[in-house]
Design a protein around this motif. Sequence first.
Motif, mmCIF file in Angstrom:
data_model
loop_
_atom_site.group_PDB
_atom_site.id
_atom_site.type_symbol
_atom_site.label_atom_id
_atom_site.label_comp_id
_atom_site.label_asym_id
_atom_site.label_seq_id
_atom_site.Cartn_x
_atom_site.Cartn_y
_atom_site.Cartn_z
ATOM 1 N N TYR A 126 0.825 -1.129 -0.058
ATOM 2 C CA TYR A 126 -0.123 0.014 -0.005
ATOM 3 C C TYR A 126 0.755 1.477 0.081
ATOM 4 C CZ TYR A 126 -4.431 -2.208 0.707
ATOM 5 O OH TYR A 126 -5.681 -3.000 0.438
ATOM 6 N N VAL A 127 2.067 1.195 0.310
ATOM 7 C CA VAL A 127 3.041 2.395 0.501
ATOM 8 C C VAL A 127 3.680 2.723 -1.011
ATOM 9 C CG1 VAL A 127 5.040 3.342 1.194
ATOM 10 C CG2 VAL A 127 3.434 1.999 2.837
ATOM 11 N N PRO A 128 3.286 3.717 -1.778
ATOM 12 C CA PRO A 128 3.770 4.207 -2.838
ATOM 13 C C PRO A 128 5.260 4.364 -2.728
ATOM 14 C CG PRO A 128 2.143 5.786 -2.377
ATOM 15 C CD PRO A 128 2.362 4.999 -1.070
ATOM 16 N N GLY A 129 6.051 3.740 -3.967
ATOM 17 C CA GLY A 129 7.303 3.908 -4.087
ATOM 18 C C GLY A 129 8.225 2.490 -3.622
ATOM 19 N N VAL A 130 7.263 1.632 -3.172
ATOM 20 C CA VAL A 130 7.935 0.349 -2.539
ATOM 21 C C VAL A 130 7.832 -0.632 -3.799
ATOM 22 C CG1 VAL A 130 8.029 -1.547 -0.742
ATOM 23 C CG2 VAL A 130 7.532 0.779 -0.236
ATOM 24 N N ALA A 131 9.058 -1.400 -3.815
ATOM 25 C CA ALA A 131 9.044 -2.130 -5.312
ATOM 26 C C ALA A 131 9.574 -3.584 -4.855
ATOM 27 C CB ALA A 131 10.214 -1.795 -6.088
ATOM 28 N N PHE A 132 9.167 -4.717 -5.735
ATOM 29 C CA PHE A 132 9.612 -5.981 -5.343
ATOM 30 C C PHE A 132 10.584 -6.431 -6.363
ATOM 31 C CE2 PHE A 132 6.628 -6.874 -1.955
ATOM 32 C CZ PHE A 132 5.545 -5.769 -2.179
#
Length: 603
Positions: A126-132
């Motif tokens: 849900y937090v914008p900017g976090v990638a996998f």
Amino acid sequence: MIVQMTVILKLEMLQDSLILEKSQNWSSQKMDHILICCVCLGDNSEDADEIIQCDNCGITVHEGCYGVDGESDSIMSSASENSTEPWFCDACKCGVSPSCELCPNQDGIFKETDAGRWVHIVCALYVPGVAFGDIDKLRPVTLTEMNYSKYGAKECSFCEDPRFARTGVCISCDAGMCRAYFHVTCAQREGLLSEAAAEEDIADPFFAYCKQHADRLDRKWKRKNYLALQSYCKMSLQEREKQLSPEAQARINARLQQYRAKAELARSTRPQAWVPREKLPRPLTSSASAIRKLMRKAELMGISTDIFPVDNSDTSSSVDGRRKHKQPALTADFVNYYFERNMRMIQIQENMAEQKNIKDKLENEQEKLHVEYNKLCESLEELQNMNGKLRSEGQGIWALLGRITGQKLNIPAILRAPKERKPSKKEGGTQKASTLPAVLYSCGICKKNHDQHLLLLCDTCKLHYHLGCLDPPLTRMPRKTKNSYWQCSECDQAGSSDMEAEMAMETLPDGTKRSRRQIKEPVKFVPQDMPPEPKKIPIRNTRTRGRKRSFIPEEEKHEERVPRERRQRQSVLQKKPKAEDLRTECATCKGTGDNENLVRYPS
């Protein structure tokens, strides 16, 4: 008798069968407990997306929500006699009790980042900017692509402890221009997280709303599931330990040790994660784990943390376009900010010293100019006195010449009194003169001349008073107009005893009312030899309602009656002529006069 015995036996057998059936149903319901996913708070478990449970901590999650790709096909590995391969979450495999970098809450299921940190899987979604790194397995999590200025930038509106309200990253409500901010797990606790349906093709299918904009029924249902999940996770560990046999528990522990050894080997051989070349500043107060450690240290040292106020100021705001304030942190950015601040302080001090020297020089020059100005004023005054004496002597000589010649001679311009010279336009003649007082007025009560802008002039005694010195004191200047003035309380008390006026209400043409004063007329001059006024007789054959009868003199009895409105208008606009015009002599100018221009002076 035999029939009664058989009936009793049948009833007992029926009761035993019912009790056995109830116990079986209860045990089956206990085994088939409804599991809830700790990410989406859903309770729907299907073969394609099954809810699995960690054999160590008891956390439950959907396979799709956690990125499990067929590692287990059972709800719980030890739920049946033929147990399958145990399943553990990533935190249990590594043998750690993690703390999330994006929120202050410690419950839930975690994923490891590429830098060795831990975050909630729901926070990462849900937090914008976090990638996998791997979208299917949802690992590893990358936080370097997110702007670090978001850490501690906003305050969570749902945090119970205000010391953790600015830790981690807060997200905003997705409802238009709503300014509500909260942590992801705090919003999950309130049932405010939602996800778009699988049929909808949306790039970011995760939404979060505040309490005002969230769906009421959906929020109530998710809130209920969250509370049930928390209670079940606490009770499931105790129940599972009672149900498992020692052999099954030993097998799970052995398998868990194998996973932890494998995770330790992978951590040691894992390549170093990529980090930006420039060190990113992050306030120390934005880390929940750091705050817990500091609170623990304060507790061990016997220091109470309740006496320290919580700073809720927005550190992202700048003042007058200057550099933004940086909170203390072991970063290069804060060190640069500290040195820059010291340099600015040194420059300001040098500038103040220079300005002080200039001020001293100007004050010395001003004193010299004052001395010269006083000397010039004295010399000017002497010259003006000498000029006046010479002019008076010249006028005397000129008058003597006129008497000698016997003619009236015109005084030359040089002997006339000089007129006031008006400044020309070049000298600023069109500009208005300064309204500043030439002298400082003193208060009539405190006898001090400070705060000249707060002095109020009394229109009666012509004294000045401070607004705060009056009794009662005034908070602002009273409004003065052409028809109204202000006087102090002493003048008001003295004038109220001598004033013989009554307040009456006057109706204006527009229907409003205002107060006016009815002042008594002065006593007119009436000579002693004046004949008595004619008698007035009442007007008969007229009706009066609530008013006194009017009287008219006998001499005017023969006059025609005029309408009421016209008679009132004439009485207001015109004055009735006097019966007699007896002239007398004025005591001052010895001139003759009459009742119109003479008044009687009381002796």
